[in-house]
Design a protein around this motif. Structure first.
Motif, PDB file in Angstrom:
ATOM      1  N   LYS A 701       0.832  -1.207   0.000  1.00  0.00           N
ATOM      2  CA  LYS A 701       0.000   0.000   0.000  1.00  0.00           C
ATOM      3  C   LYS A 701       0.869   1.261   0.000  1.00  0.00           C
ATOM      4  N   VAL A 702       2.032   1.160   0.695  1.00  0.00           N
ATOM      5  CA  VAL A 702       2.939   2.307   0.710  1.00  0.00           C
ATOM      6  C   VAL A 702       3.432   2.599  -0.693  1.00  0.00           C
ATOM      7  N   ILE A 703       3.854   1.530  -1.414  1.00  0.00           N
ATOM      8  CA  ILE A 703       4.325   1.701  -2.788  1.00  0.00           C
ATOM      9  C   ILE A 703       3.204   2.229  -3.668  1.00  0.00           C
ATOM     10  N   GLU A 704       1.977   1.727  -3.473  1.00  0.00           N
ATOM     11  CA  GLU A 704       0.842   2.181  -4.284  1.00  0.00           C
ATOM     12  C   GLU A 704       0.558   3.669  -4.060  1.00  0.00           C
ATOM     13  N   VAL A 705       0.667   4.088  -2.803  1.00  0.00           N
ATOM     14  CA  VAL A 705       0.435   5.508  -2.510  1.00  0.00           C
ATOM     15  C   VAL A 705       1.474   6.367  -3.209  1.00  0.00           C
ATOM     16  N   CYS A 706       2.746   5.909  -3.170  1.00  0.00           N
ATOM     17  CA  CYS A 706       3.782   6.676  -3.847  1.00  0.00           C
ATOM     18  C   CYS A 706       3.546   6.729  -5.353  1.00  0.00           C
ATOM     19  N   GLU A 707       3.132   5.607  -5.930  1.00  0.00           N
ATOM     20  CA  GLU A 707       2.872   5.586  -7.370  1.00  0.00           C
ATOM     21  C   GLU A 707       1.681   6.472  -7.739  1.00  0.00           C
ATOM     22  N   LEU A 708       0.643   6.495  -6.829  1.00  0.00           N
ATOM     23  CA  LEU A 708      -0.564   7.282  -7.149  1.00  0.00           C
ATOM     24  C   LEU A 708      -0.336   8.778  -6.962  1.00  0.00           C
ATOM     25  N   TYR A 709       0.353   9.129  -5.898  1.00  0.00           N
ATOM     26  CA  TYR A 709       0.430  10.545  -5.546  1.00  0.00           C
ATOM     27  C   TYR A 709       1.846  11.104  -5.568  1.00  0.00           C
ATOM     28  N   GLY A 710       2.822  10.256  -5.993  1.00  0.00           N
ATOM     29  CA  GLY A 710       4.198  10.724  -6.013  1.00  0.00           C
ATOM     30  C   GLY A 710       4.405  11.897  -6.954  1.00  0.00           C
ATOM     31  N   ASP A 711       3.700  11.935  -8.066  1.00  0.00           N
ATOM     32  CA  ASP A 711       3.845  13.054  -8.999  1.00  0.00           C
ATOM     33  C   ASP A 711       3.360  14.363  -8.377  1.00  0.00           C
ATOM     34  N   GLN A 712       2.369  14.269  -7.490  1.00  0.00           N
ATOM     35  CA  GLN A 712       1.853  15.482  -6.852  1.00  0.00           C
ATOM     36  C   GLN A 712       2.688  15.884  -5.642  1.00  0.00           C
ATOM     37  N   GLU A 713       3.316  14.931  -4.984  1.00  0.00           N
ATOM     38  CA  GLU A 713       4.119  15.217  -3.799  1.00  0.00           C
ATOM     39  C   GLU A 713       5.341  14.300  -3.834  1.00  0.00           C
ATOM     40  N   ALA A 714       6.453  14.817  -4.402  1.00  0.00           N
ATOM     41  CA  ALA A 714       7.643  13.993  -4.668  1.00  0.00           C
ATOM     42  C   ALA A 714       8.291  13.458  -3.402  1.00  0.00           C
ATOM     43  N   CYS A 715       8.109  14.153  -2.286  1.00  0.00           N
ATOM     44  CA  CYS A 715       8.768  13.716  -1.057  1.00  0.00           C
ATOM     45  C   CYS A 715       8.245  12.377  -0.561  1.00  0.00           C
ATOM     46  N   LEU A 716       7.145  11.905  -1.132  1.00  0.00           N
ATOM     47  CA  LEU A 716       6.609  10.606  -0.701  1.00  0.00           C
ATOM     48  C   LEU A 716       7.637   9.498  -0.952  1.00  0.00           C
ATOM     49  N   TRP A 717       8.364   9.567  -2.102  1.00  0.00           N
ATOM     50  CA  TRP A 717       9.360   8.529  -2.391  1.00  0.00           C
ATOM     51  C   TRP A 717      10.513   8.601  -1.402  1.00  0.00           C
ATOM     52  N   GLU A 718      10.909   9.800  -1.036  1.00  0.00           N
ATOM     53  CA  GLU A 718      11.984   9.930  -0.065  1.00  0.00           C
ATOM     54  C   GLU A 718      11.572   9.345   1.280  1.00  0.00           C
ATOM     55  N   GLN A 719      10.287   9.663   1.704  1.00  0.00           N
ATOM     56  CA  GLN A 719       9.802   9.125   2.976  1.00  0.00           C
ATOM     57  C   GLN A 719       9.670   7.606   2.913  1.00  0.00           C
ATOM     58  N   ALA A 720       9.281   7.101   1.735  1.00  0.00           N
ATOM     59  CA  ALA A 720       9.166   5.638   1.588  1.00  0.00           C
ATOM     60  C   ALA A 720      10.538   4.978   1.705  1.00  0.00           C
ATOM     61  N   LEU A 721      11.565   5.601   1.105  1.00  0.00           N
ATOM     62  CA  LEU A 721      12.910   5.041   1.189  1.00  0.00           C
ATOM     63  C   LEU A 721      13.389   5.050   2.641  1.00  0.00           C
TER      64      LEU A 721
END
Length: 938
Positions: A701-721
């Motif tokens: 679900k974390v990866i899905e959230v990043c894929e869905l909303y990562g373009d709108q809020e890039a820091c999601l990938w950093e927080q996921a890492l």
């Protein structure tokens, strides 16, 4: 004893003898004396009028005596004046007299306002004898409208003149009545348009109707009276004809005989004056004379003048005179003429003096009824009458006649303080008297709230339900009491049905509902009553009593609230015929009514959201909270799933955009996960969505959230890492997926990626091997590109320097064949610039802003110059700021000032890089834009 001797005697008149005006020396005036030989008299129009018989001057005079007592006269006849009649409303005098010996009376009509040689104008003369039969005139009367004149004769005949009596041509004379008995009195009576003539003889009384053709007549009685013993009363006695016989005085209407009064004695003169009957009669000590005898036979007789008040049955005045000629009324007084030529005036006392004089005697003898009648006849004011009633009531109260006393006290209402009476009858044995008084006090609308309370308490103590109902069931227009006070008293006494009736009839809605709910406890009836009220009152009462009604009749109360909040129309039609559209209340305000009634509340809220999509936000908030509570406490899985869907559907209805935080708190309180995630998504709280899945360790679900909303809020990938890096579990798969996206989007520097993954003990170098290799390759390619760009800029700089040197040392050859502006073939005259551009002279003059600058190169040149100036100004501004900061005692205020002027505002300037421009040119442009922005902010 004669009846009239039983009447009370008063002295309401003051007697004086008229005296001549005082002389200049102020000596006492002697009695005024009339000329000798006065035979007849009358009064009116401000004068006393006298007629005499032949005097020594050989003529017969008519005399006028005004109020100033200055006698005047004129010759009217040669021998004697026998009759005079002065009209009260016209300056017309009618006289009858003789000019020669024998029976030949003449009628003369005098206009006193017109003069003929100094004397009144005689407008008409005609003989008075009926049908040429010689007879003596006995009486005369004239109608005030000047259209009738009647003359009575000794032979029993009456002559009537109809028409204008002042003119011969416009009148007609005829014999109206013939008989064998002398006519002794005549009188006209006018009632509306009907005219009657009363004719009285020595033996009978008749009435003629003159307003009807043929003059029908009616005999009223078979006895008559003597001369001057009849008169006509005023409207206070209904214009009755008064006939005074020796035994009685009779009153007559045109068609019947009225009352009679037993006044004995031989009557000589009868008059009517201001509601009084004036009778002059012989003293009973003297012998009786003939009724039709002449005045000479009475010369030595003593005569009694009595003034009677027939309404109140008392004698207002009585006095003895010597040989009265007549009694006249003028100037508001009575004037008695005696044979010796003197005039006596009877002046009526003022009303207050008369009442004070008689009240002492009447009150002392307890003749209160007579005192009351006397006061009324003299038009005593209401205060004076009230005082008499009070004393009469006190007299009866002291005698123990409480019923009679209360009747007198009732007549004082409006003048006497009610407490004076109430205190006397507070005893329980006299409560019925007090009730009667209080009833009348209310009927006259003079009762206050305390009186109403007392009256109702009287009814309840007497247990007189019929009187109580009669009192409260009066019509709307006849209410004479304070309704609210009555309701309170009835409620306190336990007469709930009467109190409810009164409250409903007079629309005291609050009292009606209070009694129904608190005393009778008829909740259904109270609810029905509210449904009949106008909208505003129904709304306010439901807010006040809604909780009580919901507790006892929840279903019916809910239904009424549904109607009240959607399309309310009173069930009784109280809003009026013009109320076509229903009204609706604010449904949110009734939510507290449903305390401890969640089922009804849910039904109410769902109804409101269905029929009224624009219901207040509080309705949707409460419904959401209610559905979430039901979902959280439900044990049955199927029902729970249904409730789950209902709550989620409500959240997705779009009604919670303005109260996002409140809805989110509700969902979090009840652990409603789907609702929380939906609201996070609607609020674009993507980090919260990811943190929610992180807390629940839902890696996919974390990866899905990043894929869905990562373009709108890039820091999601950093927080996921960072999240996966802290996990001690084997998360290589998820770390690889995150690194791939970070690499593609260039979201993090490689060093930061390595530092982040260094915290994970399970992550090996192989996890980031591919990532690092790719990054190094990309950086190598970037370095090569930068070196190529540097070489290019160097070559371009060298070329530009060579051009500058060439321009300085060598001549410039202009070989352009076309104009740089219009692109047409270049012709003389032309303009050439060192930059290589050439122009027609007319094109240059049209487009150039300066004679020394190339129009084509000028925009780029200005940009460069602006950049240079901006760099210089920025350097100056920095130095100035540093200087102020060092010299100031309050460095913070200096910084705040520059902040306010926008000096430290971040400026991002994005421009397209023109071909052939260097990085230095771009930097100069940025500096220029920064300086311009700084000046504008300042």
């Amino acid at each position: 004893m004669a009846a009239y001797l039983q009447w009370r005697r008063f002295v309401f008149f003051d007697r004086e003898t008229v005296r001549e005006p005082s002389g200049p020396d102020g000596a006492g005036a002697k009695p005024f004396a009339l000329p000798p030989g006065i035979a007849v008299c009358d009064s009116g129009r401000g004068s006393l009028v006298f007629g005499d018989i032949l005097c020594g001057a050989g003529c017969c005079q008519i005399w006028f005596l005004p109020r100033s007592l200055q006698l005047s006269s004129f010759q009217a006849y040669k021998l004697r004046v026998t009759h005079l009649y002065q009209l009260k409303q016209h300056s017309i005098l009618v006289s009858i007299g003789e000019d020669e010996e024998g029976i030949n009376p003449l009628v003369k009509v005098w206009n006193l306002e017109k003069r003929d040689g100094g004397n009144p104008l005689c407008t008409r003369i005609f003989p008075a004898i009926p049908g040429n039969k010689p007879t003596v005139v006995s009486c005369l009367t004239v109608h005030e409208n000047l259209n009738f004149m009647a003359i009575g004769f000794a032979d029993g005949s009456v002559v009537l003149t109809k028409g204008d009596i002042t003119r011969d041509r416009h009148s007609k004379t005829q014999i109206l009545h013939e008989g064998s008995y002398p006519v002794t009195g005549l009188a006209f009576r006018q009632s509306g348009k009907t005219t009657h003539l009363f004719v009285v003889t020595t033996e009978n009384i008749q009435s003629y109707m003159l307003s009807v053709k043929d003059y029908p007549h009616l005999e009223l009685d078979t006895h008559g009276c003597g001369l001057r013993c009849s008169s006509l009363s005023d409207p206070s006695q209904d214009l009755q004809f008064i006939v005074a016989g020796n035994e009685c005085v009779y009153l007559y209407q045109p068609d019947e005989r009225g009352p009679c009064f037993a006044f004995e004695g031989q009557k000589l003169i009868v008059h009517w004056y201001r509601g009084y009957l004036i009778i002059v009669s012989k003293d009973r000590k003297t012998s009786p004379k003939s009724e039709f005898a002449g005045n000479e036979a009475q010369n030595s007789d003593k005569q009694v003048l009595n003034i009677y008040d027939l309404c109140n049955k008392f004698i207002a005045y009585s006095s003895v005179f010597d040989d009265i000629v007549d009694v006249l009324a003028e100037w508001g007084s009575l004037y008695v003429l005696t044979r010796d030529g003197k005039i006596h005036v009877l002046q009526e006392k003022d009303t207050q003096t008369k009442l004070e004089a008689c009240k002492f005697m009447l009150f002392r003898k307890n003749l209160f009824e007579m005192a009351i009648n006397l006061a009324k006849s003299h038009h005593l004011d209401s205060d004076g009458l009230s005082e008499i009633f009070r004393q009469y009531g006190d007299h009866l109260y002291n005698k123990g006649n409480h019923d009679g006393a209360i009747q007198q006290y009732i007549r004082t209402i409006g003048k006497l303080e009610p407490s004076y009476v109430i205190r006397k009858f507070l005893d329980a044995q006299r409560i019925h008297n007090l009730t009667a008084y209080l009833q009348m006090l209310h009927l006259q609308s003079l009762a206050n709230a305390d009186h109403t309370t007392l009256l109702l308490n009287c009814y309840t103590k007497l247990k007189d339900s019929s009187k109580l109902e009669e009192f409260i069931k009066t019509s709307e227009s006849e209410v004479h009491f304070d309704v609210e006070t009555a309701i309170k008293v009835l409620r306190q006494a336990g007469y709930y049905s009467h109190a409810v009736y009164l409250a409903e009839k007079h629309e005291h809605h609050e009292w009606y509902l209070k009694i129904q709910l608190e005393d009778i406890k008829n909740y259904q009836e109270a609810l029905r009553y509210i449904g009949k009220l106008p909208f505003e009152q129904a709304e306010s009462n439901m807010k006040r009593y809604g909780k009580i009604l919901m507790h006892h009749v929840p279903k019916e109360t809910t239904e009424l609230l549904k109607i009240l909040c959607t399309d309310y129309r009173p069930s009784g039609g109280n809003e009026g015929p013009g109320m076509l559209e229903g009204k609706k209340a604010n449904s949110e305000e009734f939510i507290p009514v449903f305390a401890n009634n969640s089922r009804e509340l849910k039904a109410f809220l769902e109804h409101m959201t269905e029929v009224q999509a624009d219901s207040p936000q509080g309705v949707y908030d409460t419904l959401l909270e209610l559905r979430l509570q039901n979902w959280a406490h439900e044990q049955d899985e199927q029902i729970k799933e249904k409730l789950h869907n209902e709550a989620l559907t409500l959240l997705k209805s779009g009604r919670f955009k303005t109260v996002f935080d409140k809805a989110l708190v509700l969902c979090q309180m009840h652990n409603f996960k789907d609702g929380v995630l939906y609201l996070y998504e609607q609020g674009k709280l993507f980090q919260q969505i990811m943190h929610y899945h992180m807390q629940n360790e839902q890696y996919k679900k974390v990866i899905e959230v990043c894929e869905l909303y990562g373009d709108q809020e890039a820091c999601l990938w950093e927080q996921a890492l960072s999240y996966f890096a802290r996990k001690e579990e084997n998360c290589k798969e998820y770390i690889a997926a995150v690194l791939k996206h970070i690499e593609n989007k260039n979201l993090m520097p490689p060093l930061l990626v390595v530092q982040t993954l260094a915290h994970n003990s399970t992550a090996t170098l192989s996890v980031i091997k591919d990532y690092l290799v790719n990054k190094l390759q990309k950086q190598s390619r970037q370095i090569e590109q930068d070196e190529q760009r540097i070489q290019k800029y160097r070559e371009e700089t060298t070329r530009i320097r060579l051009e500058i040197e060439e321009l300085k040392a060598s001549p410039k050859i202009f070989q352009k064949t076309k104009c740089s502006i219009c692109t047409s073939a270049l012709e003389l005259p032309s303009v050439h610039f060192l930059c290589g551009h050439s122009f027609h002279q007319h094109c240059f003059e049209s487009y150039s802003e300066s004679d020394s600058e190339c129009p084509t190169c000028m925009p780029e040149n200005r940009k460069v110059m602006d950049m240079i100036r901006a760099q210089e100004q920025k350097r100056d501004l920095h130095d100035q700021f540093q200087h102020q900061l060092k010299c100031s005692n309050d460095g913070f205020s200096v910084v705040a000032d520059y902040f306010g002027r926008g000096v430290f505002n971040k400026l991002t300037l994005i421009t397209d890089l023109p071909s052939g421009k260097t990085a230095t040119t771009i930097e100069a442009g940025l500096q220029r834009e920064l300086l311009i922005h700084t000046k504008r902010s300042t």
